[in-house]
Motif scaffolding. Structure first.
Motif, short mmCIF file in Angstrom:
data_model
loop_
_atom_site.label_atom_id
_atom_site.label_comp_id
_atom_site.label_asym_id
_atom_site.label_seq_id
_atom_site.Cartn_x
_atom_site.Cartn_y
_atom_site.Cartn_z
N ARG A 1 0.57 -1.30 -0.09
CA ARG A 1 0.36 -0.05 0.28
C ARG A 1 0.64 1.33 0.36
N ASP B 1 -3.15 -0.47 -5.01
CA ASP B 1 -4.22 -0.49 -4.49
C ASP B 1 -4.96 -1.95 -4.92
N THR B 2 -4.61 -2.88 -5.48
CA THR B 2 -4.95 -4.33 -4.31
C THR B 2 -3.65 -5.07 -4.16
N ARG C 1 -3.43 -9.09 -2.92
CA ARG C 1 -3.88 -10.54 -2.49
C ARG C 1 -2.82 -11.93 -2.33
N ILE D 1 -8.31 -11.15 -7.01
CA ILE D 1 -8.31 -9.73 -7.31
C ILE D 1 -9.39 -9.48 -8.38
N SER E 1 -12.91 -6.22 -12.14
CA SER E 1 -12.10 -6.35 -10.87
C SER E 1 -13.74 -6.07 -10.69
N GLU F 1 -13.86 -3.89 -7.55
CA GLU F 1 -13.35 -2.57 -7.22
C GLU F 1 -13.42 -1.59 -8.61
#
Length: 379
Positions: A13, A18-19, A21, A147, A158, A160
């Motif tokens: 981060r 942003d993501t 996993r 993701i 995704s 998001e």
């Protein structure tokens, strides 16, 4: 191991991802089978490297036997406005969203290395980083890590970030608990299949790259078949149609990474200005951009096709000098562009002036094919 996972997530981060996993290198049989079918059907076109490195791509352990876990990371590059709006601006060249800013390979890889160094330093673990250029199946791994899922256009989706994620991976010797795979949320939607200008999807979840505008304008180093040229419109590098039309994009926010913002010269480039680029100016304009990898001549090929689709006769004086270019692919597309912009009488006169001096069979064929429609030279 949960503390280590949490630490890695914080590091990622902080680096700008942003993501984040986690998954493992095993259970890749289904993606490997899809890759094998894709190659057996010849749908990879001239991308011979896919076949040459298929065994390494199928199994992450073949790429690095020591890998125990794979950290999948994504960076949002969503545009502020849909790129579909640009398709009506026929005097400009439409460059795929991912290539309008700085080269994402450089940005993502630098951030991956930052995270990997922290993992190695703080946890004494072996690490290797990969961004797109290595034989890693990033999309299946990202789906397995949770993701997103591979949509009917075969790209990652995704909940998001929609279809706008750059992916990178860190292979590590750490044994980290994996995340759950994401379910497929495409449902009955087929927007991405129906919008494709060249019908590049034989079926949902299947792509024939040989018909894909992204492949034709970036990877393919030959004469683009006539059946695809009109469908290309003003797309001179890549195509975002199947990505942009995905309903899940409504949840995506515009990219925050400044390096992904569109450069002014790549946002609405005039086709006439692009056509005037020689080798040094091409390399200067596209310095630090993935567009540069295509090469000047093949880029000019794409620009000439867009000009042929522009219905703008003002480009005729700019296209004519391209009939003298060294590369026959450029000369052939100059012929096609002039055929599309000139009256039959003008085109036949132009052919009369240039045909006899042409030595390349493919270019002469382009003249002949157009002449059959334009009619004989009026004398």
């Amino acid at each position: 191991m949960s503390e280590i996972r949490d630490h890695i997530i914080r590091c990622a981060r902080d680096a700008g991802f942003d993501t984040i996993r986690f998954t493992g290198p095993d259970q890749m049989d289904a993606p490997a089978a899809r890759l094998e079918q894709f190659l057996e059907l010849g749908r990879h076109g001239d991308m011979t490297w896919m076949a040459e490195k298929k065994d390494r791509r199928k199994n992450p352990r073949t790429l690095w036997p020591e890998v125990r876990s794979i950290i999948m990371l994504g960076m949002n590059y969503a545009p502020r406005r849909t790129p579909l709006e640009r398709l009506a601006q026929m005097h400009t060249g439409n460059i795929s969203v991912y290539a309008r800013g700085r080269d994402y390979h450089d940005i993502v890889k630098k951030k991956l290395k930052t995270v990997a160094r922290q993992i190695h330093r703080d946890h004494a673990a072996g690490v290797k980083v990969f961004v797109d250029t290595a034989p890693v199946m990033e999309k299946p791994l990202a789906a397995k890590a949770g993701i997103g899922w591979q949509g009917k256009h075969t790209n990652l989706v995704s909940r998001e970030y929609g279809s706008w994620l750059f992916l990178g991976s860190i292979f590590t010797t750490l044994d980290l608990p994996p995340d759950r795979a994401e379910k497929d949320h495409c449902g009955s939607c087929r927007n991405c299949l129906d919008i494709c200008p060249t019908n590049a999807f034989p079926a949902p979840y299947q792509l024939d790259a040989r018909r894909c505008i992204s492949y034709l304008t970036i990877e393919y180093k030959g004469h683009i078949a006539e059946e695809f040229r009109s469908a290309m419109g003003n797309r001179i590098y890549g195509c975002d149609d199947c990505l942009a039309v995905c309903p899940w994009n409504k949840f995506a926010k515009a990219a925050a990474e400044a390096g992904f913002f569109s450069r002014v010269e790549l946002d609405h480039p005039d086709l006439g200005d692009l056509l005037g680029l020689d080798e040094p100016s091409f390399r200067q304009v596209f310095s630090g951009s993935p567009v540069k990898r295509t090469g000047r001549d093949y880029f000019i090929r794409n620009v000439l096709i867009a000009i042929g689709n522009s219905n703008n006769r003002n480009y005729i004086p700019l296209v004519k000098p391209k009939l003298q270019e060294e590369n026959p692919i450029v000369r052939a597309m100059a012929v096609w562009a002039l055929f599309r912009l000139m009256t039959p009488r003008e085109f036949s006169a132009c052919r009369h002036d240039h045909y006899a001096r042409e030595t390349d069979l493919a270019v002469r064929t382009e003249w002949d094919r157009a002449e059959k429609t334009a009619g004989p030279y009026p004398g």
